[in-house]
Design a protein around this motif. Structure first.
Motif, mmCIF file in Angstrom:
data_model
loop_
_atom_site.group_PDB
_atom_site.id
_atom_site.type_symbol
_atom_site.label_atom_id
_atom_site.label_comp_id
_atom_site.label_asym_id
_atom_site.label_seq_id
_atom_site.Cartn_x
_atom_site.Cartn_y
_atom_site.Cartn_z
ATOM 1 N N ALA A 123 -17.337 5.273 -3.186
ATOM 2 C CA ALA A 123 -16.808 5.890 -4.401
ATOM 3 C C ALA A 123 -15.317 6.182 -4.300
ATOM 4 C CB ALA A 123 -17.564 7.188 -4.692
ATOM 5 N N ARG A 124 -14.701 5.801 -3.217
ATOM 6 C CA ARG A 124 -13.262 5.990 -2.965
ATOM 7 C C ARG A 124 -12.868 7.468 -3.027
ATOM 8 N NH1 ARG A 124 -10.111 3.589 -6.758
ATOM 9 N NH2 ARG A 124 -11.800 2.995 -8.125
ATOM 10 N N LYS A 125 -13.787 8.326 -2.546
ATOM 11 C CA LYS A 125 -13.479 9.751 -2.474
ATOM 12 C C LYS A 125 -13.381 10.242 -1.026
ATOM 13 C CE LYS A 125 -15.820 11.178 -6.742
ATOM 14 N NZ LYS A 125 -16.872 12.093 -7.282
ATOM 15 N N ASP A 126 -13.834 9.426 -0.078
ATOM 16 C CA ASP A 126 -13.858 9.895 1.291
ATOM 17 C C ASP A 126 -13.585 8.740 2.241
ATOM 18 O OD1 ASP A 126 -16.901 9.648 0.199
ATOM 19 O OD2 ASP A 126 -16.687 8.776 2.196
ATOM 20 N N SER A 127 -13.266 9.101 3.470
ATOM 21 C CA SER A 127 -12.947 8.093 4.477
ATOM 22 C C SER A 127 -13.268 8.650 5.850
ATOM 23 C CB SER A 127 -11.463 7.714 4.399
ATOM 24 O OG SER A 127 -11.130 6.727 5.355
ATOM 25 N N SER A 128 -13.418 7.758 6.805
ATOM 26 C CA SER A 128 -13.644 8.188 8.178
ATOM 27 C C SER A 128 -12.839 7.330 9.132
ATOM 28 C CB SER A 128 -15.133 8.119 8.539
ATOM 29 O OG SER A 128 -15.586 6.773 8.480
ATOM 30 N N LEU A 129 -12.544 7.938 10.260
ATOM 31 C CA LEU A 129 -11.832 7.263 11.350
ATOM 32 C C LEU A 129 -12.675 7.421 12.601
ATOM 33 C CD1 LEU A 129 -9.538 6.239 13.211
ATOM 34 C CD2 LEU A 129 -8.469 8.486 12.960
ATOM 35 N N HIS A 130 -13.076 6.323 13.195
ATOM 36 C CA HIS A 130 -13.870 6.350 14.423
ATOM 37 C C HIS A 130 -13.043 5.751 15.549
ATOM 38 C CE1 HIS A 130 -17.522 6.425 16.849
ATOM 39 N NE2 HIS A 130 -17.182 5.235 17.285
ATOM 40 N N GLY B 62 -2.536 9.087 -5.026
ATOM 41 C CA GLY B 62 -3.072 9.670 -6.247
ATOM 42 C C GLY B 62 -2.371 9.172 -7.486
ATOM 43 N N THR B 63 -2.514 9.930 -8.534
ATOM 44 C CA THR B 63 -1.853 9.583 -9.788
ATOM 45 C C THR B 63 -0.358 9.841 -9.653
ATOM 46 O OG1 THR B 63 -2.246 11.816 -10.606
ATOM 47 C CG2 THR B 63 -3.880 10.137 -11.144
ATOM 48 N N GLY B 64 0.395 9.254 -10.523
ATOM 49 C CA GLY B 64 1.834 9.419 -10.417
ATOM 50 C C GLY B 64 2.463 8.289 -9.651
ATOM 51 N N PHE B 65 3.743 8.338 -9.526
ATOM 52 C CA PHE B 65 4.503 7.240 -8.971
ATOM 53 C C PHE B 65 4.548 7.315 -7.452
ATOM 54 C CE2 PHE B 65 7.253 3.764 -9.310
ATOM 55 C CZ PHE B 65 8.303 3.931 -8.418
ATOM 56 N N PHE C 51 -9.390 8.234 -5.265
ATOM 57 C CA PHE C 51 -8.059 7.741 -4.946
ATOM 58 C C PHE C 51 -8.032 6.220 -5.053
ATOM 59 C CE2 PHE C 51 -6.017 11.584 -3.629
ATOM 60 C CZ PHE C 51 -7.048 12.401 -3.183
ATOM 61 N N SER C 52 -6.910 5.677 -5.481
ATOM 62 C CA SER C 52 -6.790 4.232 -5.598
ATOM 63 C C SER C 52 -6.760 3.573 -4.220
ATOM 64 C CB SER C 52 -5.530 3.872 -6.394
ATOM 65 O OG SER C 52 -4.374 4.391 -5.760
ATOM 66 N N SER C 53 -6.245 4.280 -3.248
ATOM 67 C CA SER C 53 -6.277 3.809 -1.865
ATOM 68 C C SER C 53 -6.097 5.014 -0.952
ATOM 69 C CB SER C 53 -5.192 2.759 -1.591
ATOM 70 O OG SER C 53 -3.913 3.312 -1.782
ATOM 71 N N LEU C 54 -6.374 4.794 0.314
ATOM 72 C CA LEU C 54 -6.285 5.893 1.257
ATOM 73 C C LEU C 54 -5.622 5.396 2.540
ATOM 74 C CD1 LEU C 54 -8.686 8.754 1.503
ATOM 75 C CD2 LEU C 54 -7.887 7.793 3.653
ATOM 76 N N GLN C 55 -4.790 6.232 3.098
ATOM 77 C CA GLN C 55 -4.079 5.865 4.315
ATOM 78 C C GLN C 55 -4.409 6.839 5.438
ATOM 79 O OE1 GLN C 55 0.015 5.995 2.956
ATOM 80 N NE2 GLN C 55 -0.105 3.930 2.115
ATOM 81 N N TRP C 56 -4.288 6.352 6.654
ATOM 82 C CA TRP C 56 -4.390 7.200 7.844
ATOM 83 C C TRP C 56 -3.077 7.106 8.615
ATOM 84 C CZ3 TRP C 56 -8.219 10.528 9.293
ATOM 85 C CH2 TRP C 56 -9.430 10.456 8.613
ATOM 86 N N TYR C 57 -2.569 8.282 8.998
ATOM 87 C CA TYR C 57 -1.350 8.390 9.776
ATOM 88 C C TYR C 57 -1.660 9.112 11.087
ATOM 89 C CZ TYR C 57 1.543 7.329 5.619
ATOM 90 O OH TYR C 57 2.139 6.731 4.534
ATOM 91 N N GLY D 141 0.788 -1.221 0.000
ATOM 92 C CA GLY D 141 0.000 0.000 0.000
ATOM 93 C C GLY D 141 0.817 1.265 0.000
ATOM 94 N N ASN D 142 2.033 1.211 -0.541
ATOM 95 C CA ASN D 142 2.859 2.414 -0.622
ATOM 96 C C ASN D 142 3.070 3.045 0.742
ATOM 97 O OD1 ASN D 142 4.277 4.592 -1.759
ATOM 98 N ND2 ASN D 142 2.441 5.817 -1.860
ATOM 99 N N GLU D 143 3.465 2.305 1.759
ATOM 100 C CA GLU D 143 3.750 2.878 3.061
ATOM 101 C C GLU D 143 5.018 3.703 2.972
ATOM 102 O OE1 GLU D 143 4.272 0.118 6.231
ATOM 103 O OE2 GLU D 143 4.516 1.679 7.747
ATOM 104 N N GLN D 144 4.930 4.911 3.476
ATOM 105 C CA GLN D 144 6.099 5.773 3.548
ATOM 106 C C GLN D 144 6.558 5.842 5.000
ATOM 107 O OE1 GLN D 144 5.680 9.546 1.559
ATOM 108 N NE2 GLN D 144 4.641 8.634 -0.203
ATOM 109 N N PHE D 145 7.873 5.810 5.186
ATOM 110 C CA PHE D 145 8.465 5.865 6.514
ATOM 111 C C PHE D 145 9.103 7.245 6.678
ATOM 112 C CE2 PHE D 145 8.019 1.422 7.682
ATOM 113 C CZ PHE D 145 7.802 0.828 6.444
ATOM 114 N N PHE D 146 8.682 7.931 7.722
ATOM 115 C CA PHE D 146 9.104 9.306 7.908
ATOM 116 C C PHE D 146 10.200 9.444 8.951
ATOM 117 C CE2 PHE D 146 6.104 11.958 5.561
ATOM 118 C CZ PHE D 146 5.149 11.026 5.217
ATOM 119 N N GLY D 147 11.076 10.414 8.722
ATOM 120 C CA GLY D 147 12.026 10.807 9.738
ATOM 121 C C GLY D 147 11.378 11.760 10.724
ATOM 122 N N PRO D 148 12.117 12.170 11.755
ATOM 123 C CA PRO D 148 11.540 13.047 12.779
ATOM 124 C C PRO D 148 11.371 14.490 12.328
ATOM 125 C CG PRO D 148 13.846 12.652 13.237
ATOM 126 C CD PRO D 148 13.487 11.773 12.076
#
Lengths: 115, 111
Positions: free
Chosen positions: B68-75, B93-96, B29-35, A101-108
């Motif tokens: 529709a892969r346009k929105d997401s929620s975190l509960h 998104g698009t691109g590498f 988006f092809s996928s979505l991440q939460w950080y 899933g294209n995980e990116q690892f970040f520095g501080p």
């Protein structure tokens, strides 16, 4: 496994001065990213490298910002001359095409204050 | 330009309360991440959702990707002080391997 290393962690300069940040990605990660994060906001991509080539630098203010990754490993980001609005945290991240899933690892990050 | 708007921008709650953070875009988006990002640190990946309608659970955190892969929620259920931090959604998104980050939601959970 060592994470993404960045230095310095903090830097205070006056406007019109120059500054450089250094990043060493996770070993074996071909893709390296530099982000700018204004306080309280999400990171904005400045430049993306694949090995030592630039993949995307569309949001890099090229009149004052430059970045290089000469040997495809570590990278430097330079600002010259700095402006007040450049005050931000500069994050470096790396990833591998093998990461799920294209995980990116970040520095501080490096927190830059321009006075 | 692909943009991701998060709401609310800031949330201050008491320990034990439930909360939901939203991430919306007009782009697909092809996928979505939460950080999650803690002060003085870089963001750390919590989850990646790939399929429209997908729901993933990580202990007390539940993530959903819109049909529709346009929105997401975190509960978050029964929030704890350790949940305090800046929550960021990011769309692939698009691109590498390019990520577009959301505007962020700062969560403060008080004991």
């Amino acid at each position: 496994e060592a994470g993404v290393a960045q230095s310095p962690r903090y830097k205070i300069i006056e406007k019109r001065q120059s500054v450089a940040f250094w990043c060493n990605p996770i070993s074996g990660h071909a893709t390296l990213y530099w982000y700018q994060q204004i306080l309280g906001q999400g990171p904005k991509l400045l430049i993306q490298f694949q090995n030592n080539g630039v993949v995307d630098d569309s949001q890099l203010p090229k009149d004052r910002f430059s970045a290089e990754r000469l040997k495809g490993v570590d990278s430097t980001l330079k600002i010259q001359p700095a402006k007040l609005e450049d005050s931000a945290v500069y994050l470096c991240a790396s990833s591998t095409r093998l990461a799920k899933g294209n995980e990116q690892f970040f520095g501080p990050g490096t927190r830059l204050t321009v006075l | 330009t692909q943009l991701l708007e998060q709401s609310p921008q800031f949330l201050s709650i008491q320990e034990g309360e439930n909360l939901t953070v939203y991430c919306n875009s007009s782009s697909v988006f092809s996928s979505l991440q939460w950080y999650r990002q803690e002060p003085g640190e870089g963001p750390v990946l919590l989850v990646t959702v790939v399929t429209g309608g997908e729901v993933k659970k990580l202990k007390r955190l539940t993530f959903q990707f819109g049909d529709a892969r346009k929105d997401s929620s975190l509960h978050i259920t029964a929030a704890q002080p350790g949940d305090t931090g800046l929550y960021l959604c990011a769309g692939v998104g698009t691109g590498f391997q390019k990520l577009v980050f959301g505007t962020g939601t700062r969560l403060l959970v008080s004991p």
